[in-house]
Scaffold this active site. Structure first.
Site, PDB file in Angstrom:
ATOM      1  N   SER A   1       3.727  -2.257  10.293  1.00 13.87           N
ATOM      2  CA  SER A   1       5.151  -2.462  10.499  1.00 13.87           C
ATOM      3  C   SER A   1       5.724  -3.550  10.011  1.00 13.87           C
ATOM      4  O   SER A   1       6.569  -4.053  10.704  1.00 13.87           O
ATOM      5  CB  SER A   1       5.358  -1.844  11.763  1.00 13.87           C
ATOM      6  OG  SER A   1       4.981  -0.663  12.043  1.00 13.87           O
TER       7      SER A   1
ATOM      8  N   HIS B   1      -9.281   0.982   4.797  1.00 18.59           N
ATOM      9  CA  HIS B   1      -8.234   1.258   5.453  1.00 18.59           C
ATOM     10  C   HIS B   1      -8.378   2.069   6.834  1.00 18.59           C
ATOM     11  O   HIS B   1      -9.172   3.245   6.740  1.00 18.59           O
ATOM     12  CB  HIS B   1      -7.025   1.802   4.593  1.00 18.59           C
ATOM     13  CG  HIS B   1      -5.768   1.843   5.274  1.00 18.59           C
ATOM     14  ND1 HIS B   1      -5.538   2.774   6.104  1.00 18.59           N
ATOM     15  CD2 HIS B   1      -4.991   0.764   5.035  1.00 18.59           C
ATOM     16  CE1 HIS B   1      -4.193   2.573   6.505  1.00 18.59           C
ATOM     17  NE2 HIS B   1      -3.737   1.039   5.935  1.00 18.59           N
TER      18      HIS B   1
ATOM     19  N   GLY C   1       3.068  -1.283   4.339  1.00 18.58           N
ATOM     20  CA  GLY C   1       2.829   0.387   3.914  1.00 18.58           C
ATOM     21  C   GLY C   1       4.527   0.922   3.675  1.00 18.58           C
ATOM     22  O   GLY C   1       5.106   0.584   2.550  1.00 18.58           O
ATOM     23  N   GLY C   2       4.921   1.151   4.707  1.00 19.33           N
ATOM     24  CA  GLY C   2       6.473   1.805   4.657  1.00 19.33           C
ATOM     25  C   GLY C   2       7.364   1.111   3.760  1.00 19.33           C
ATOM     26  O   GLY C   2       8.044   1.705   2.878  1.00 19.33           O
TER      27      GLY C   2
ATOM     28  N   GLY D   1       2.707   2.167  10.895  1.00 23.44           N
ATOM     29  CA  GLY D   1       3.615   3.296  10.767  1.00 23.44           C
ATOM     30  C   GLY D   1       4.291   3.790  12.010  1.00 23.44           C
ATOM     31  O   GLY D   1       4.830   4.613  11.968  1.00 23.44           O
TER      32      GLY D   1
ATOM     33  N   ASN E   1       0.531  -1.148  -0.070  1.00 24.04           N
ATOM     34  CA  ASN E   1       0.001   0.153  -0.116  1.00 24.04           C
ATOM     35  C   ASN E   1       0.876   1.291   0.098  1.00 24.04           C
ATOM     36  O   ASN E   1       1.470   1.565   1.138  1.00 24.04           O
ATOM     37  CB  ASN E   1      -0.993  -0.164   1.218  1.00 24.04           C
ATOM     38  CG  ASN E   1      -1.626   1.090   1.455  1.00 24.04           C
ATOM     39  OD1 ASN E   1      -1.842   2.051   0.616  1.00 24.04           O
ATOM     40  ND2 ASN E   1      -2.409   1.270   2.612  1.00 24.04           N
ATOM     41  N   TRP E   2       1.160   1.867  -1.182  1.00 23.34           N
ATOM     42  CA  TRP E   2       2.102   2.961  -1.269  1.00 23.34           C
ATOM     43  C   TRP E   2       1.591   4.190  -0.751  1.00 23.34           C
ATOM     44  O   TRP E   2       2.024   5.469  -0.456  1.00 23.34           O
ATOM     45  CB  TRP E   2       2.145   3.242  -2.880  1.00 23.34           C
ATOM     46  CG  TRP E   2       2.882   2.240  -3.651  1.00 23.34           C
ATOM     47  CD1 TRP E   2       3.296   0.894  -2.929  1.00 23.34           C
ATOM     48  CD2 TRP E   2       3.535   2.307  -4.814  1.00 23.34           C
ATOM     49  NE1 TRP E   2       4.002   0.241  -3.990  1.00 23.34           N
ATOM     50  CE2 TRP E   2       4.183   0.934  -5.197  1.00 23.34           C
ATOM     51  CE3 TRP E   2       3.445   3.187  -5.810  1.00 23.34           C
ATOM     52  CZ2 TRP E   2       4.660   0.702  -6.323  1.00 23.34           C
ATOM     53  CZ3 TRP E   2       3.994   2.948  -7.048  1.00 23.34           C
ATOM     54  CH2 TRP E   2       4.660   1.733  -7.187  1.00 23.34           C
ATOM     55  N   LYS E   3       0.098   4.267  -0.038  1.00 19.81           N
ATOM     56  CA  LYS E   3      -0.455   5.446   0.619  1.00 19.81           C
ATOM     57  C   LYS E   3      -0.287   6.580  -0.377  1.00 19.81           C
ATOM     58  O   LYS E   3      -0.317   6.533  -1.787  1.00 19.81           O
ATOM     59  CB  LYS E   3       0.151   5.618   1.870  1.00 19.81           C
ATOM     60  CG  LYS E   3      -0.002   4.346   2.698  1.00 19.81           C
ATOM     61  CD  LYS E   3      -0.130   4.472   4.184  1.00 19.81           C
ATOM     62  CE  LYS E   3      -0.277   3.071   4.864  1.00 19.81           C
ATOM     63  NZ  LYS E   3      -0.014   3.033   6.098  1.00 19.81           N
TER      64      LYS E   3
ATOM     65  N   GLU F   1      -5.370  -4.899  10.444  1.00 12.29           N
ATOM     66  CA  GLU F   1      -4.175  -3.863  10.432  1.00 12.29           C
ATOM     67  C   GLU F   1      -4.551  -3.367  12.190  1.00 12.29           C
ATOM     68  O   GLU F   1      -5.639  -2.427  11.928  1.00 12.29           O
ATOM     69  CB  GLU F   1      -4.074  -2.959   9.537  1.00 12.29           C
ATOM     70  CG  GLU F   1      -3.890  -3.563   8.237  1.00 12.29           C
ATOM     71  CD  GLU F   1      -3.481  -2.659   7.165  1.00 12.29           C
ATOM     72  OE1 GLU F   1      -2.188  -2.868   6.723  1.00 12.29           O
ATOM     73  OE2 GLU F   1      -4.045  -1.614   7.042  1.00 12.29           O
TER      74      GLU F   1
ATOM     75  N   GLU G   1      -6.690   4.479   8.099  1.00 11.24           N
ATOM     76  CA  GLU G   1      -6.362   6.078   7.648  1.00 11.24           C
ATOM     77  C   GLU G   1      -7.786   6.616   6.941  1.00 11.24           C
ATOM     78  O   GLU G   1      -7.934   7.727   7.119  1.00 11.24           O
ATOM     79  CB  GLU G   1      -5.420   6.236   6.779  1.00 11.24           C
ATOM     80  CG  GLU G   1      -3.962   5.774   7.441  1.00 11.24           C
ATOM     81  CD  GLU G   1      -3.116   5.364   7.013  1.00 11.24           C
ATOM     82  OE1 GLU G   1      -2.833   5.477   5.530  1.00 11.24           O
ATOM     83  OE2 GLU G   1      -1.991   4.764   7.430  1.00 11.24           O
TER      84      GLU G   1
END
Ligand code: 13P
Length: 255
Positions: free
Chosen positions: A213, A95, A234-235, A173, A9-11, A167, A97
């Protein structure tokens, strides 16, 4: 047998040039890898280009959100039909977010899942508790709420097309990963719940990814858990080295 699925997930990261570079690197690193389903979920602006770049490759493309109407005066929204038309195969829905910053609710998640299925997309449905909810021992209540209401009126047949992503919000994150035991406990709870809502076979066949993470160093111990069928990253999905390493680690796990 559930095939492991690793999705990035590149956000809200990557321009066209940056995204193309990342995908070219992933193609190079992961060209022959068939043991795991690999998905990249870039921003909307990159969907058509990356879908073209990844045609007939082992890497699929997904969107990060969708709207449930097919078309109309909904400024700023992107329909599932448009996402499908861009060449994407998957769509992330619900998600945390989006729940936290953009008013996503179980009701909108449910509408989006139905629209995605109608358009022929494969939904990745995110569920998970906040730190406050975990500390108040509400984790299972929140998961029940997200699953039961998010999946309201979905049939067992439709469920075959859906992946769940657990999640925990406190692990996203933050560098603070759920322990394999904590994640397994939640995944088992979700699978048992799916069995109650649908049936044993559906529950056994549904893939449940862990997200929060995930990095190359913790991938194997997470995927090794009996009910963890992949990762939503993610990251660490923003760099060729770390995402390719996660996919490779996951492909080495046999259980
Ligand atoms: P991080 O891997 O950066 O914690 O993000 C997880 C996530 O939100 C994936 O959807």
């Amino acid at each position: 047998m559930r095939k492991t699925i690793i999705a990035g997930n590149w956000k809200m990261y990557k321009t066209i040039a940056e995204g193309s570079e990342l995908v070219n690197g992933l193609k190079r690193e992961l060209i022959d890898l068939e043991a795991v389903d690999i998905v990249v979920c870039p921003p909307f602006t990159l969907l058509p280009l990356l879908s073209d770049m990844l045609t007939s490759s082992n890497i699929s493309v997904g969107a990060q959100d969708c709207y449930w109407q097919e078309e109309g005066a909904f400024t700023g929204e992107v329909s599932c039909k448009m996402i499908k038309d861009s060449g994407a195969k998957y769509v992330i829905i619900g998600h945390s977010e989006r729940r936290q910053f953009f008013g996503e609710t179980n009701e909108t998640v449910n509408k989006k899942i139905k629209a995605a299925l109608k358009a022929g997309l494969l939904p990745i449905v995110c569920v998970g508790e906040t730190l406050a909810e975990r500390e108040k021992n509400k984790t299972f209540d929140v998961l029940s709420d997200h699953i039961k209401n998010g999946l309201a009126d979905i049939t067992a047949e439709e469920m075959e097309k859906i992946t769940i992503a657990y999640e925990p919000v406190w692990a996203i994150g933050t560098g603070k990963t759920a322990t394999p035991a904590q994640a397994q406990e939640a995944h088992k709870f979700i699978r048992d719940l799916l069995e109650k809502i649908f049936d044993k076979e559906t529950a056994q066949e549904t893939r449940i990814q862990y997200g929060g993470s995930v990095k190359p160093e913790n991938t194997a111990e997470l995927i090794n858990q009996p009910d963890i069928d992949g990762a939503l990253v993610g990251g660490a999905s923003l760099k060729v080295d770390s995402f390719a390493a996660i996919v490779k680690k996951a492909s080495e796990v046999t259980k």
